[in-house]
Write an enzyme that holds these catalytic residues in place. Structure first.
Site, PDB file in Angstrom:
ATOM      1  CE1 TYR A  19     -95.123  21.243   4.371  1.00 54.14           C
ATOM      2  CE2 TYR A  19     -96.497  19.305   3.998  1.00 54.14           C
ATOM      3  CZ  TYR A  19     -95.259  19.927   3.940  1.00 54.14           C
ATOM      4  OH  TYR A  19     -94.176  19.253   3.439  1.00 54.14           O
ATOM      5  CB  SER A 150    -106.573  12.585  -1.905  1.00 50.62           C
ATOM      6  OG  SER A 150    -105.896  11.522  -1.281  1.00 50.62           O
ATOM      7  CE1 TYR A 174    -109.023  13.778   2.789  1.00 47.42           C
ATOM      8  CE2 TYR A 174    -107.815  11.822   2.124  1.00 47.42           C
ATOM      9  CZ  TYR A 174    -107.988  13.192   2.098  1.00 47.42           C
ATOM     10  OH  TYR A 174    -107.126  13.963   1.354  1.00 47.42           O
ATOM     11  CE  LYS A 178    -109.426  15.793  -0.399  1.00 45.59           C
ATOM     12  NZ  LYS A 178    -109.276  17.255  -0.578  1.00 45.59           N
ATOM     13  CG  ASN A 205     -98.255  10.473   1.524  1.00 44.40           C
ATOM     14  OD1 ASN A 205     -98.846   9.757   0.725  1.00 44.40           O
ATOM     15  ND2 ASN A 205     -98.563  10.499   2.799  1.00 44.40           N
ATOM     16  CG  LEU A 226     -93.847   8.340   8.541  1.00 42.25           C
ATOM     17  CD1 LEU A 226     -93.788   7.695   9.920  1.00 42.25           C
ATOM     18  CD2 LEU A 226     -93.598   7.306   7.454  1.00 42.25           C
ATOM     19  CG  PHE A 246    -101.323   1.764  12.079  1.00 43.01           C
ATOM     20  CD1 PHE A 246    -100.993   3.106  12.147  1.00 43.01           C
ATOM     21  CD2 PHE A 246    -102.130   1.232  13.073  1.00 43.01           C
ATOM     22  CE1 PHE A 246    -101.460   3.903  13.185  1.00 43.01           C
ATOM     23  CE2 PHE A 246    -102.608   2.014  14.100  1.00 43.01           C
ATOM     24  CZ  PHE A 246    -102.266   3.352  14.170  1.00 43.01           C
TER      25      PHE A 246
END
Length: 422
Positions: A19, A150, A174, A178, A205, A226, A246
């Site tokens: 992406y 990130s 994760y 990074k 994001n 999402l 969540f």
């Protein structure tokens, strides 16, 4: 943008058919200054994507395009697993020592939830592959890297919006991968300051798609983030009757997690600006405190959106009446990740100008033109010029062969998993 008389710079994009990688390739091709080389093992991406990106570049060429301009529209694509050094070496060998100008390293496993369940997988893939890539780059005299990091490196940050000076204390495996990869890069630039220069991009994001609708986010299996999950629900690919959120007891305006969303085109242009800043005549390293030519920048809008705000924006964009239920918090999630992008604005000229409405519109345009993702026949050039509007399906109960939750497995698509859904 017109071309220059200078020869093209060869640039590798890892995760190029993912992406974010595909939109970064678009940004590079748009300048007509680079020859793009894509490395991808297609674990969570689609080879057809690169054909679509090349089509966008070809369609944008002027009638009197030079042969060099035409060459920029074609992508050298290599199937390569970054955890296998011999495969990386095989790609570099094709171009010879000094043949690659720089690397934009995007490929990584990226699901926060999965990383808490399979930490060894994440450390081996994200950190080990980065080390192998850097070793082969060094062998072939390629010492410039833009690293896609990130916002998760900050963990639960003490200050919002988050400045780059914030201590790095990731809360998930994760995020820790990074941090480790950034540390490796900084140590390398410190050890060999005359050879290496690198920039880490701590972004938030990404959302939306290229406005043509030719390329967009198409995760394999059930989306773990999402916005693509909402798009799949609205188009009928995911048949859940409710979105599972969540937690709604976080210290945020509506209790749900807040993230700094930015349009994927703006993000891609940020990568281009960072790559440009690795040139020999760049001034971005002039104020470094040591001889090491290494820096990190936040890329974001500087204002966050909550889970429920995103749901409402997608409801308006799609016309789909999303239902949701609140469940317990998910381990590894952070209440608020909102960037302070002022340093990138000042030193790189970065600005994320496109708003949430545009992100959702472009996402829905991509999804409706490609209801089955890259398995859909590519829209014609004429169709790609117009946004598509189709009635959104109404919620239906999950079928027996499509469970409400599945394991997340994703690679080469970007930074943070959104704290919202299974």
């Amino acid at each position: 943008m017109s071309t220059t008389s200078e020869p093209l710079k060869r640039v590798i994009v890892t995760g190029g058919s993912g992406y974010i990688g595909s939109h970064v390739i678009f940004a590079l091709q748009e300048t007509r200054r680079y020859k793009v080389i894509s490395i991808d093992n297609h674990h969570n991406s689609h080879p057809k994507c690169l054909d679509r990106v090349a089509q966008i570049a070809r369609d944008a060429l002027p009638k009197d395009a030079s042969e060099q301009d035409k060459d920029t529209a074609e992508i050298d694509a290599h199937a390569c697993d970054l955890t296998k050094p011999d495969e990386i070496r095989g790609v570099f060998e094709r171009y010879g020592k000094g043949g690659i100008w720089g690397v934009i390293h995007i490929a990584a496993y990226k699901a926060v939830g999965e990383s808490t369940e399979k930490p060894l997988l994440y450390y081996a893939n994200n950190v080990g592959a980065t080390v192998s890539l850097l070793q082969v780059m060094s062998e072939y005299g390629c010492t410039r890297m833009v690293y896609s990091s990130s916002a998760t490196v900050y963990g639960t940050p003490p200050i919002i919006p988050i400045p780059e000076s914030t201590r790095l204390k990731a809360d998930s495996p994760y995020g820790k991968t990074k941090v480790m990869s950034e540390t490796v890069l900084e140590d390398l630039c410190t050890a060999e300051p005359e050879r290496w220069r690198a920039l880490s991009l701590r972004y938030f994001n990404p959302a939306g798609a290229h406005p043509s609708g030719l390329i967009g986010e198409d995760p394999k299996g059930r989306p773990g983030n999402l916005l693509p999950l909402l798009a799949h629900m609205a188009v009928g690919r995911v048949k859940d009757d409710k979105l599972r959120v969540f937690g709604n007891d976080y210290p945020t305006p509506d209790g749900t997690c807040v993230r700094d969303y930015l349009h994927v085109i703006d993000l891609a242009k940020g990568h281009l600006l960072a790559l440009t800043a690795l040139a020999d005549d760049s001034k971005v390293f002039d104020n470094c405190p040591t001889a090491a030519r290494y820096k990190a920048y936040n890329l974001g809008k500087g204002n966050g959106m909550s889970v429920l705000q995103i749901v409402e924006a997608m409801r308006k964009a799609t016309g789909y009446d999303f239902k949701y239920e609140i469940i317990g918090r998910r381990r590894g999630d952070v209440p608020d990740l909102t960037a302070d992008p002022s340093l990138a604005q000042k030193e790189l000229g970065f600005f994320a100008g496109q708003d949430l409405q545009t992100m959702c519109r472009d996402l829905w345009n991509w999804q409706t033109k490609n209801p089955n993702g890259y398995d859909t026949e590519a829209p014609s050039p004429a169709a790609a010029q117009q946004p598509t509007s189709v009635p959104a399906p109404q919620p239906t109960a999950p079928t027996s062969d499509e469970p409400k939750s599945q394991p997340i497995s994703s690679i080469a698509s970007g930074p943070t998993a959104v704290p919202t859904t299974a």
